[in-house]
Design an enzyme around this catalytic site. Sequence first.
Site, short mmCIF file in Angstrom:
data_model
loop_
_atom_site.label_atom_id
_atom_site.label_comp_id
_atom_site.label_asym_id
_atom_site.label_seq_id
_atom_site.Cartn_x
_atom_site.Cartn_y
_atom_site.Cartn_z
N HIS A 119 1.48 5.02 4.67
CA HIS A 119 0.59 5.55 3.49
C HIS A 119 0.90 6.81 3.19
CE1 HIS A 119 -2.65 2.22 4.75
NE2 HIS A 119 -1.70 1.81 4.19
N SER A 158 0.93 -1.13 0.04
CA SER A 158 -0.01 0.11 0.10
C SER A 158 0.85 1.30 0.08
CB SER A 158 -0.91 -0.17 1.12
OG SER A 158 -0.28 -0.40 2.39
#
Length: 296
Positions: free
Chosen positions: A248, A195
Amino acid sequence: MRGWGEQFDGMFMCDAVFAPCDMPNHLRREDASVTDENLSAGTEAGSRRVIDDAQLKRMMKADRGTFFQRNAYQAVTLLLIVINVAVYAVEAFLSGFHFDISSRVLVEMGAMYPPLIQSAADLYRFVTPMFLHLDLMHLAFNMVALYSVGALLEQVLGKANFLALYFIGGITGNAVSYLAGIYVEGGMAISAGASTSVFGLFVATALLGVLHREGRTFFAEYSKGMWGVIAANVAYSFLVPGISISGHLGGALGGAIAMFMVPEYGLRVAWPVRIVVAIAWVAFLGWMLFSQGIVG
């Protein structure tokens, strides 16, 4: 980082080729038109070669090409997915065929764990977390996200630039995660997942509406939805425990940096800007490595 796509009724008929019938020479010119006009009718009335269902299927399959030919436009995206899935299979095997991967296996296979980054020999830990996942759901979410934007970016930016984007986003996200682990989390957090790269791809997709030379109108509409996806995922990262927020956000930053770095003519980015951004990104990584005593 954790957390978080002419079928015909009847049969084909192939007309046989007929030679014109033998006729006296003085009639050939006068009757030639009649012969030509009736050739097709005679052909249809004559014998025909019938193509059965099996032959038809083979012909249609040949027209479509092989799997690799049909998916050449997204080959890098599919390759990255295959690598992630294969690595997860190894993780599951080493974890005793459990879908929830143990912390020991994650660390041994190269997850981001700041205390183990001591020298240049440990720099692989800024790359390997992009291909490691904590459980099956973690893998599934990231691969679906990768596939949803990967094919588009691969076509628009080209394969090499898309691959560079994937790694720049992932490396930046892992670097930010490392620094957050050192200065904020006490250095004991283990993080892994594609991610970091996926967030970079999300931001890159959203920026197409601003940076693309020819398709700004089309990408502007596409980008609006992508900004909403990014906002929802950032909110999810803050609300759900156990998610590497720094990874992230760092990956998103890396995606923006990459869009101002990659040598793609279709992007409205001046070459001096690309060079400055690339130097700044390398300088940031160099500062991190030297300041933490990893190199030098």
